[in-house]
Design a protein around this motif. Structure first.
Motif, PDB file in Angstrom:
ATOM      1  N   SER A  17       1.016  -1.424  -0.023  1.00 19.63           N
ATOM      2  CA  SER A  17      -0.003   0.054   0.036  1.00 19.63           C
ATOM      3  C   SER A  17       0.802   1.246   0.113  1.00 19.63           C
ATOM      4  O   SER A  17       2.239   1.054   0.469  1.00 19.63           O
ATOM      5  CB  SER A  17      -0.880   0.056   1.204  1.00 19.63           C
ATOM      6  N   ARG A  67      -9.799  -0.913  -4.638  1.00 18.89           N
ATOM      7  CA  ARG A  67      -8.460  -0.855  -4.042  1.00 18.89           C
ATOM      8  C   ARG A  67      -7.813   0.229  -3.707  1.00 18.89           C
ATOM      9  O   ARG A  67      -7.129   0.311  -2.928  1.00 18.89           O
ATOM     10  CB  ARG A  67      -7.411  -1.606  -5.266  1.00 18.89           C
ATOM     11  N   SER A  85      -3.304  -3.030  -2.106  1.00 16.65           N
ATOM     12  CA  SER A  85      -3.326  -4.386  -3.260  1.00 16.65           C
ATOM     13  C   SER A  85      -2.697  -3.818  -4.274  1.00 16.65           C
ATOM     14  O   SER A  85      -3.217  -4.012  -5.484  1.00 16.65           O
ATOM     15  CB  SER A  85      -4.712  -4.708  -3.594  1.00 16.65           C
TER      16      SER A  85
END
Length: 120
Positions: A17, A67, A85
């Motif tokens: 991330s 995401r 992700s």
């Protein structure tokens, strides 16, 4: 000096991330819609996400839905892009874009870009 200042790019492994931030100069009293675009090597710049000046409306590219999350600090002209992700195909220079007017499309002001690199 670019009208918008971005921060938070970097190198991350796939599945990781990053959080990008973008701030407009405090001297403006206008309320800006804010957005993120990205450009990968050899490709055209593409839309990633946007948020209206009130924060009530958001929009995402299909490739990042679920995401990435765009947010802002109230009606201050500061926005964030939480990217989870991450995948190698997310590697690009990410540009902040902001300005007044109707929500949608792109706006008047751009940042100078911040590099996001996702390793496999």
């Amino acid at each position: 000096q670019a009208p918008l200042v971005e921060s938070g790019g970097g190198l991350v492994q796939a599945g990781g991330s990053l959080r990008l931030s973008c701030a407009a100069p405090r001297r403006t009293s206008s309320k800006y819609n804010m957005a993120w675009f990205r450009q990968a090597p050899g490709k055209e710049r593409e839309f990633v996400a946007a948020i209206s000046w009130s924060g009530r409306d958001t929009d995402y590219a299909e490739s990042v839905k679920g995401r990435f999350t765009i947010s802002r600090d109230g009606t201050n002209n500061t926005a964030h892009l939480q990217m989870n992700s991450l995948q190698p195909e997310d590697t690009a220079v990410y540009y902040c874009n902001a300005g007044p007017g109707p929500f949608g499309g792109d706006y008047d002001y751009w940042g100078q870009g911040t590099q996001v690199t996702v390793s496999s």
